[in-house]
Design an enzyme around this catalytic site. Structure first.
Site, PDB file in Angstrom:
ATOM      1  N   ASP A 105       0.805  -1.228   0.000  1.00 23.23           N
ATOM      2  CA  ASP A 105       0.000   0.000   0.000  1.00 23.23           C
ATOM      3  C   ASP A 105       0.843   1.286   0.000  1.00 23.23           C
ATOM      4  O   ASP A 105       0.425   2.296  -0.560  1.00 23.23           O
ATOM      5  CB  ASP A 105      -1.051   0.003   1.108  1.00 23.23           C
ATOM      6  CG  ASP A 105      -0.492  -0.338   2.468  1.00 23.23           C
ATOM      7  OD1 ASP A 105       0.737  -0.527   2.569  1.00 23.23           O
ATOM      8  OD2 ASP A 105      -1.280  -0.409   3.428  1.00 23.23           O
ATOM      9  N   ASP A 132      -2.027  -8.090   3.442  1.00 24.19           N
ATOM     10  CA  ASP A 132      -2.794  -7.073   4.180  1.00 24.19           C
ATOM     11  C   ASP A 132      -3.329  -5.959   3.267  1.00 24.19           C
ATOM     12  O   ASP A 132      -3.377  -4.807   3.667  1.00 24.19           O
ATOM     13  CB  ASP A 132      -1.915  -6.462   5.288  1.00 24.19           C
ATOM     14  CG  ASP A 132      -0.659  -5.818   4.743  1.00 24.19           C
ATOM     15  OD1 ASP A 132      -0.336  -6.036   3.558  1.00 24.19           O
ATOM     16  OD2 ASP A 132       0.012  -5.089   5.495  1.00 24.19           O
ATOM     17  N   ARG A 174       3.605  -6.951  10.262  1.00 19.60           N
ATOM     18  CA  ARG A 174       3.744  -5.733  11.055  1.00 19.60           C
ATOM     19  C   ARG A 174       2.383  -5.212  11.498  1.00 19.60           C
ATOM     20  O   ARG A 174       2.198  -4.783  12.620  1.00 19.60           O
ATOM     21  CB  ARG A 174       4.464  -4.760  10.121  1.00 19.60           C
ATOM     22  CG  ARG A 174       4.772  -3.463  10.586  1.00 19.60           C
ATOM     23  CD  ARG A 174       5.735  -2.769   9.669  1.00 19.60           C
ATOM     24  NE  ARG A 174       5.452  -2.884   8.229  1.00 19.60           N
ATOM     25  CZ  ARG A 174       6.305  -2.500   7.313  1.00 19.60           C
ATOM     26  NH1 ARG A 174       7.475  -2.054   7.653  1.00 19.60           N
ATOM     27  NH2 ARG A 174       6.002  -2.569   6.039  1.00 19.60           N
TER      28      ARG A 174
END
Ligand code: F6P
Length: 326
Positions: A105, A132, A174
């Protein structure tokens, strides 16, 4: 305006399958008679004009390779308008009129800013082991990373069981617990700690006690690096030893080995499909979108949504994990 020359780059943390995606982008360009060039070291290479003309043959023998032949970087300069201005100048001087960004992202945020300033067509391919990213059921590299993690935990199980030990195993992730949750179930962990759910230290102790009382002589606890129980794996070891001096506890941090290795067949096929979809979307005049897979079908998601949205943990898996730890 029809697209004539596509630039492709990899950015952010590398992931197995990125090479297969580069290959797919290059070969789809060749198939449709477009020119294609590689940009080295992500956005930093764009700023430094580090380009290489590519052809169907220049991507031979890379489908099976981990890492990225184009190299990757997290560029600070590209976060500034000045940096993006130089990148734009270099890119257009080299004749490129569209861009495919393979990354996470953070990389998509850069792509979107670049498009907003220069109206430069961009399409993203989600490449990160963390899985993610909103808008795709799977990101490139996730499946391979899971298999790498499972393989490592299986080995840890052998020694844990031989010595009647409790192991805290830290895996990557993370901000997301996908790797921890899925590898935890796949490797038979007693407990799984993820950022999305804080079970709390008392419950962790209880669950370890329960497991011991049920007759288990060794235990595996998989911990996502971004979990929020409030202690890292080394502190967790100390905490458990304080409360249970009789437990023999060890820690294993799997680290960057999770990002390497030859991509699984799943990741290679996914990369090939995403590369085709990315290039054909640019040919159709689409921009500011991310290619993803949803319910086995290729779909486009606006980059803005992909960046802002969160990929949710499958709550059913938490329950399955709990039942399996009985
Ligand atoms: O985003 C992928 C990832 O592997 C995370 O799981 C991890 O926290 C991070 O990258 C590590 O980044 P770096 O290699 O820059 O230390």
């Amino acid at each position: 305006m029809s697209v004539k020359k596509i630039a492709v780059l990899t950015s952010g943390g590398d992931a197995p399958g990125m090479n297969a995606a580069i290959r797919a982008v290059v070969r789809t360009c060749a198939y449709h008679g477009l020119e294609v060039m590689g940009v080295y070291r992500g956005y930093q290479g764009m700023i430094e004009g580090d380009f290489k003309e590519m052809s169907a043959r220049s991507v031979r023998d890379i489908i099976n390779k981990g890492g990225t032949i184009l190299k990757s970087a997290r560029s600070k300069d590209f976060r500034t308008p000045e940096g993006r201005a130089i990148a734009y100048k270099n890119l257009t001087a080299a004749g490129a009129d569209a861009l495919v960004v393979i990354g996470g992202d953070g990389s998509f945020t850069g792509a979107l800013a670049f498009n907003k300033e220069y109206n430069f067509p961009v399409i993203g391919i989600p490449g990160t082991i963390d899985n993610d990213i909103y808008g795709t059921d799977y990101t490139l590299g996730y499946d391979t990373a899971l298999n790498t993690v499972i393989d490592a935990i299986d080995k840890i199980r052998d020694t844990a069981s031989s010595h009647n030990r409790l192991f805290f195993i830290e895996v990557m992730g993370r901000d997301a617990g996908h790797i921890a949750l899925n590898s935890g179930i796949g490797a038979g962990a007693e407990e799984i700690l993820i950022p999305e759910e804080n079970i709390g230290l008392p419950k962790l102790l209880k669950s370890l006690e329960k497991s011991r009382n049920s007759g288990k002589t060794s235990s595996l606890v998989v911990v996502a690096e971004g979990d929020n129980i409030g202690k890292n794996v080394f502190e967790l070891k100390e905490y458990v030893e304080e409360h249970h001096p009789d437990y023999d506890v060890r820690v294993s941090v799997l680290g960057h080995m999770q990002r390497g290795g030859s991509p699984s067949c799943f990741d290679r096929v996914l990369a090939s499909r995403m590369g085709v979809k990315a290039v054909e979307s640019l040919i159709e005049g689409k921009t500011n979108c991310m290619v993803g897979i949803r319910n086995t079908k290729m779909e486009l998601t606006p980059l803005e949504k992909a960046i802002k949205g969160t990929s949710k943990i499958n709550m059913e898996l938490l329950r399955v994990a709990e039942i399996m730890a009985t």
